[in-house]
Write an enzyme that holds these catalytic residues in place. Structure first.
Site, PDB file in Angstrom:
ATOM      1  N   GLU A  99       0.876  -1.167   0.000  1.00  0.00           N
ATOM      2  CA  GLU A  99       0.000   0.000   0.000  1.00  0.00           C
ATOM      3  C   GLU A  99       0.914   1.217   0.000  1.00  0.00           C
ATOM      4  O   GLU A  99       1.621   1.473   0.987  1.00  0.00           O
ATOM      5  CB  GLU A  99      -0.904   0.027   1.240  1.00  0.00           C
ATOM      6  CG  GLU A  99      -1.704   1.314   1.312  1.00  0.00           C
ATOM      7  CD  GLU A  99      -2.457   1.522   2.625  1.00  0.00           C
ATOM      8  OE1 GLU A  99      -2.782   0.541   3.313  1.00  0.00           O
ATOM      9  OE2 GLU A  99      -2.712   2.697   2.958  1.00  0.00           O
ATOM     10  N   ARG A 113       0.648  10.244   0.736  1.00  0.00           N
ATOM     11  CA  ARG A 113       1.058  11.302   1.672  1.00  0.00           C
ATOM     12  C   ARG A 113       2.325  12.012   1.254  1.00  0.00           C
ATOM     13  O   ARG A 113       2.683  13.034   1.817  1.00  0.00           O
ATOM     14  CB  ARG A 113       1.314  10.694   3.051  1.00  0.00           C
ATOM     15  CG  ARG A 113       0.077  10.172   3.668  1.00  0.00           C
ATOM     16  CD  ARG A 113       0.417   9.510   4.975  1.00  0.00           C
ATOM     17  NE  ARG A 113      -0.500   8.430   5.182  1.00  0.00           N
ATOM     18  CZ  ARG A 113      -0.454   7.618   6.212  1.00  0.00           C
ATOM     19  NH1 ARG A 113       0.479   7.763   7.118  1.00  0.00           N
ATOM     20  NH2 ARG A 113      -1.333   6.658   6.326  1.00  0.00           N
ATOM     21  N   THR A 120      -4.299   6.121   1.657  1.00  0.00           N
ATOM     22  CA  THR A 120      -4.658   7.498   2.033  1.00  0.00           C
ATOM     23  C   THR A 120      -5.393   8.182   0.874  1.00  0.00           C
ATOM     24  O   THR A 120      -5.187   9.363   0.583  1.00  0.00           O
ATOM     25  CB  THR A 120      -3.433   8.333   2.497  1.00  0.00           C
ATOM     26  OG1 THR A 120      -2.518   7.495   3.202  1.00  0.00           O
ATOM     27  CG2 THR A 120      -3.874   9.453   3.429  1.00  0.00           C
ATOM     28  N   LYS A 151     -10.581  -1.907   6.346  1.00  0.00           N
ATOM     29  CA  LYS A 151      -9.568  -1.739   7.387  1.00  0.00           C
ATOM     30  C   LYS A 151     -10.303  -1.496   8.695  1.00  0.00           C
ATOM     31  O   LYS A 151     -11.413  -0.926   8.679  1.00  0.00           O
ATOM     32  CB  LYS A 151      -8.745  -0.481   7.122  1.00  0.00           C
ATOM     33  CG  LYS A 151      -7.753  -0.580   6.043  1.00  0.00           C
ATOM     34  CD  LYS A 151      -6.798   0.606   6.148  1.00  0.00           C
ATOM     35  CE  LYS A 151      -5.742   0.489   5.092  1.00  0.00           C
ATOM     36  NZ  LYS A 151      -4.493   1.121   5.478  1.00  0.00           N
TER      37      LYS A 151
HETATM   38  C1  3PG Z   1      -0.748   4.822   8.849  1.00  0.00           C
HETATM   39  O1  3PG Z   1      -1.647   5.542   9.180  1.00  0.00           O
HETATM   40  O2  3PG Z   1       0.363   5.240   8.516  1.00  0.00           O
HETATM   41  C2  3PG Z   1      -0.986   3.374   8.800  1.00  0.00           C
HETATM   42  O3  3PG Z   1      -2.171   3.067   9.389  1.00  0.00           O
HETATM   43  C3  3PG Z   1       0.133   2.637   9.430  1.00  0.00           C
HETATM   44  O4  3PG Z   1       0.136   2.870  10.773  1.00  0.00           O
HETATM   45  P1  3PG Z   1       1.373   2.368  11.623  1.00  0.00           P
HETATM   46  O5  3PG Z   1       2.527   3.270  11.269  1.00  0.00           O
HETATM   47  O6  3PG Z   1       0.930   2.517  13.045  1.00  0.00           O
HETATM   48  O7  3PG Z   1       1.666   0.961  11.241  1.00  0.00           O
END
Ligand code: 3PG
Length: 205
Positions: free
Chosen positions: A40, A44, A68, A128
């Site tokens: 994934e 961002r 995202t 999710k």
């Molecule tokens: C995120 O928001 O970056 C993902 O959900 C991953 O979260 P994590 O860094 O806590 O694994």
């Protein structure tokens, strides 16, 4: 690919914020070497869309989705870059309708019973659980299995090497998502072997 097929590719879906396009292919190879054939790549960072494009063009054995994805513009950019599926931290009508229109699987983030009902009423039964830990973690997933026995989840947000197996043991969890197998510092230092090792450690291979 439908959402169940996507969520069964690997028990762990790495969530990646890639800073440099140059890291895209070596990172993908490192994950595949470690037995993880899904990524994934979040939108961002500025490099995210280009990284999706490179991997989807050059590595047919790697399944790459966009993460995202929050609105129709993100969705269209992701599809134009070659994303094979769509992850979102949340769910809204715009994304649901856009993914139906483009015939691409959406795995949205949900955390409350109301959001789960919204997803389920759109015939989206794979989601999710985001943010997994702060929304209630394992106890929350056990609780929602009562009213929503036909839903399954990819808990993401706060998952790590200490807790991921407990999540995978739940009957309504198909896989987990997380960034712990793709640490930013290892990517920055081009220490791809460490990423392969983290994958193998997690998968027990
Ligand atoms: C995120 O928001 O970056 C993902 O959900 C991953 O979260 P994590 O860094 O806590 O694994």
């Amino acid at each position: 690919m439908n959402s169940v097929e996507i969520m069964k590719i690997s028990p762990i879906i790495p969530v990646i914020a890639i800073e440099s396009v140059d890291d895209a292919l070596p990172l993908a190879y490192a994950l595949m070497e470690g037995g993880v054939n899904i990524m994934e790549i979040t939108l961002r960072t500025n490099a995210g869309l280009k990284a999706i494009e490179i991997i989807s063009k050059k590595l047919p054995d790697m399944s790459v989705g966009a993460g995202t994805v929050c609105n129709r513009i993100d969705l269209e950019n992701s599809i134009n870059s070659g994303a094979q599926f769509i992850f979102s931290p949340g769910i809204n009508e715009e994304l649901v309708q856009g993914c139906i229109k483009h015939d691409i699987s959406l795995i949205p983030g949900v955390s409350t019973a109301t959001e789960m009902m919204f997803a389920r009423n759109k015939n989206i039964k794979q989601c999710k659980l985001f943010p997994a830990i702060t929304s209630g973690g394992i106890a929350h997933l056990k609780a929602v299995a009562g009213p929503f026995p036909d839903m399954s989840f990819c808990p993401t947000g706060g998952i790590n090497k200490e807790n991921f197996k407990d999540f995978l043991n739940l009957k309504n969890v198909l896989c987990v998502g997380g960034s712990w197998i793709v640490p930013k510092d290892e990517i920055k230092n081009k220490n791809y072997k460490a990423i392969t090792w983290l994958c193998k450690e997690a998968l027990g291979t």
